[in-house]
Design an enzyme around this catalytic site. Structure first.
Site, short mmCIF file in Angstrom:
data_model
loop_
_atom_site.label_atom_id
_atom_site.label_comp_id
_atom_site.label_asym_id
_atom_site.label_seq_id
_atom_site.Cartn_x
_atom_site.Cartn_y
_atom_site.Cartn_z
N ARG A 97 -3.35 1.07 5.77
CA ARG A 97 -2.33 1.92 6.36
C ARG A 97 -1.77 1.25 7.62
O ARG A 97 -2.10 1.61 8.75
CB ARG A 97 -2.92 3.30 6.68
N SER A 145 1.91 7.31 -0.31
CA SER A 145 2.96 7.94 0.48
C SER A 145 4.17 8.30 -0.37
O SER A 145 4.72 9.41 -0.25
CB SER A 145 3.39 7.00 1.62
#
Length: 389
Positions: free
Chosen positions: A120, A131
């Site tokens: 991330r 996402s």
């Protein structure tokens, strides 16, 4: 270099590669092979792929010829056993949830690349399938809630009187939660939000929602931005706060997930039993066991007090065309990093490639998968030098 795209199981409507990225894949040196009918669930025909420059072939031929195989989910066991030795297999595989399958692939010298394990970091955002698909799920969760709710979302002033806006409680302000906040606000609801990470407060407030703070949360920095397990003391305080807000909520949307773990129970039966009749709970953690005690994956449960608890089978797949396009763009961006000079170049010193490489050279490298298998020294090895295939 051949990139082969498999058709998903019948319950999955999405496809890993869409016609609009085929030309870009060819430009990085790939010949793209699509399994017959792979795009049908997403409304992309075989003819669409042919026009884009891909060839349509059988699954057997794809598994035999491909240097890199792509699918959203793990294929069936028979197909996996036919991936050629030394090939790469890319998708969104939940390796810690499927450790035995990963172990078999590793034994067959298949390099498994799982995009749901991606680091991330800012540089990885364009490749982050969690996402992109969470964006779809968060949006659709609100629409689903609105169709089951027994009242309006927005405030309405009519000749028959004023209708007050719906109250929405969202658990988790990750990508799905933030999209759910934005969609709920667009529909005119009043939104309250819980999250264990205080750093998301500003994002929540910027979307017009109220951030409800509960003191004592374990910090998520060590988990690379992913949620972490909380202390029992914190859980108790959180539960008390949620009970208070749930009692007035018309809609609750839960999004809490911990990588490699069963989803934590946050909305207990006690909380649901105290909600208003006609209220709705949409549980986005349903595929991982659910955040609500009443959740049944793939079903809508109507409780005795008239609350609808929705555990949708595949929210991202309910908008298959755009969800597939987003997933395919993630794949393309990742392959632009992985492929150099028309060859697969697995540089394990790169944080993105290292984080997504679950198996390589017959070894399992992913810590959560190793933990699920009982642990191993393999995850302590230093990254290998650049490998070409």
């Amino acid at each position: 270099m051949n990139i082969g795209v498999l058709k998903e199981a019948k319950e999955e409507t999405r496809v890993a590669v869409t016609p609009d990225v085929v030309d870009a894949l060819k430009k990085i040196g790939a010949s793209v092979i699509i399994e017959k009918g792979a795009g049908e669930g997403s409304y992309f025909s075989d003819e669409d792929y042919k026009k884009a420059g891909a060839s349509i072939q059988s699954r057997a031929d794809i598994l035999k010829k491909s240097d890199l195989v792509v699918s959203i989910h793990l294929a069936d066991g028979a197909s996996l056993s036919k991936i050629k030795k030394g090939a790469f297999y890319l998708g969104m595989f939940q390796p810690a949830v499927n450790p035995q399958v990963i172990k078999k692939l590793s034994s067959g010298k298949v390099t498994v690349l799982s995009l749901d394990a991606i680091a991330r970091i800012t540089r990885a955002q364009s490749m982050d399938v969690l996402s992109s698909q969470a964006t779809v799920a968060g949006y659709k969760a609100v629409l689903l809630a609105s169709t089951h709710l027994t009242r309006f979302f927005p405030m309405l002033t009519t000749a028959a009187g004023t209708i007050t806006p719906a109250s929405v409680l969202i658990i988790g302000a990750g990508v799905a939660g933030l999209q759910a906040i934005a969609s709920s606000r667009r529909l005119g609801a009043v939104v309250d939000v819980f999250d264990t990470r205080p750093e998301v407060k500003e994002q929540v407030q910027s979307l017009g929602a109220k951030f409800v703070e509960v003191e004592g949360a374990s910090h998520s920095a060590a988990a690379g931005g992913y949620a972490v397990e909380q202390t029992e003391e914190y859980k108790k305080r959180q539960q008390e706060a949620i009970e208070k807000f749930a009692a007035k909520a018309d809609v609750i949307i839960t999004t809490a997930l911990i990588p490699g773990r069963k989803a934590p129970i946050i909305i207990t039966k006690k909380i649901v039993d105290r909600m208003k009749a006609g209220s709705v709970v949409v549980d986005l953690a349903s595929p991982n066991g659910g955040n609500c005690e009443y959740t049944q994956h793939g079903k809508v449960v109507l409780t005795k007090n008239g609350v609808s608890v929705i555990g949708h089978q595949n929210l991202a797949g309910s908008l298959p065309s755009d969800a597939s396009k987003m997933f395919a763009k993630n794949v393309l961006n990742y392959l632009k990093l992985l492929v150099k000079e028309k060859k697969i170049n697995l540089d394990l010193s790169d944080e993105i490639l290292s984080s997504t490489t679950i198996t390589h050279d017959g070894e399992i490298r992913h810590k959560l998968t190793l933990d699920a298998l009982g642990g191993s020294k393999q995850d302590g090895k230093k990254p290998a030098a650049k490998k070409k295939a």
